[in-house]
Write an enzyme that holds these catalytic residues in place. Sequence first.
Site, PDB file in Angstrom:
ATOM      1  CB  CYS A 115      49.109  43.011  44.714  1.00  0.00           C
ATOM      2  SG  CYS A 115      50.483  43.943  45.413  1.00  0.00           S
ATOM      3  CG  HIS A 255      46.263  45.603  43.486  1.00  0.00           C
ATOM      4  ND1 HIS A 255      46.140  45.701  44.854  1.00  0.00           N
ATOM      5  CD2 HIS A 255      47.559  45.864  43.199  1.00  0.00           C
ATOM      6  CE1 HIS A 255      47.329  45.981  45.365  1.00  0.00           C
ATOM      7  NE2 HIS A 255      48.203  46.087  44.387  1.00  0.00           N
ATOM      8  CG  ASN A 285      50.065  48.364  46.558  1.00  0.00           C
ATOM      9  OD1 ASN A 285      49.362  47.470  47.053  1.00  0.00           O
ATOM     10  ND2 ASN A 285      50.910  48.133  45.577  1.00  0.00           N
TER      11      ASN A 285
END
Lengths: 328, 75
Positions: A115, A255, A285
């Site tokens: 990520c 993020h 996500n």
Amino acid sequence: MKLHGVGILGVGSALPANIVTNSDLEKTMDTSDEWIRTRTGICERRIAEAGVNTSDLAVEAAQLAMADAGVEVEEIDLIIVATVTPDVNMPSTACYVQAKLGAVNATAFDINAACTGFIYAMSVGSQFIKTGAYRHVLIIGAEVLSRVVDWSDRSTAILFGDGAGAALLGRAAEGEGILNCKLGSDGNLAHLLYIPAGGVKIPACKETVEERQHFIKMSGNEIFKFAVRAMGEVAAEALKEIGLDKEDMDFLIPHQANHRIIEAARKRFGLPEDRVIVNINRYGNMSAASIPVALDEAIRSGRVKRGDLLVLVGFGAGLTWGAAVVRL
Amino acid sequence: MDVFAKVKALIVDQLSADEAKVAMEVSFEELDADSLDIVELVMAIEEEFNLEISDEEVENIKTVGDVVRYIENHA
């Protein structure tokens, strides 16, 4: 050696058309819209159709970024794809992207920083421009996570989505563009978020498939704690290293892993809600794609403007973390 | 300030709980805390008391009293 400034010349993003809402998930697993929304802030996510791969989403995002920058494909010197869901294990997804774009003059490679991948790609790509080795670098965060999540595990399946975001990096004037990148890693915490099988340690076989070892395993609570602490710290450090602090920052683009993580980090960082860019409600996500998609949307919607000071900040498997300070 | 009073203050702050409801025998479920609220509370406790509570240990924490006893035994 004279060092060049590095700027973001253009941005783009690509999202599969197929929207899967929490109510859709209720039909196939023991969960509820209310549970997912209150625990994660996610309302829906995009899922790529069969046949659409990470490189396809990456190419679409890259083409938009090139058009936004007004840079021709022959001018691209380097393509970096940040992904944990490559089209195949070998070769790199970036090479497929290079071929599909027809970027005949570009070198291409992948970065695996989960990520945090887009921040890593930004840092790595910047170095080549800074030194003068390259003029135009495409950095892309692209993922098709829907094919590595265990759809029988409701604790993780609800969290992830597919998408891609790209930025075209090139030279910028002194004091503009990417002012600082700060990266970090702690491999001692690798076990908190990983895919057990499919590498050389546990090669794919009948048992690994039956035991569902090719899917993402996550210790959610430990990651939550790490993320909340790491995001504020690395963002503050990235600013401090160049003599700035959070008061100088116009927007934080974190993020998008979980809205509760973003909120907890925001409160610790002491920021008002309207200075944090959030789109997790619509996409879940998307790992390396989350930050560039949020950046692209924030620019296109006019919410962030030229001259604004942005801090992009991420954390992910590795564990990895990083922040980039950008004067747009 | 004793451990209970400090924990109570953290709970009221983190969970937006009614101060009058926070007592040793009260469970976090009764305080409407979900699993992530408890993670956030654990983080606040770790920082306040300078200790580390592992995820496995968190699973054994059900009531306010469990937290207070844990801190008294580990701080």
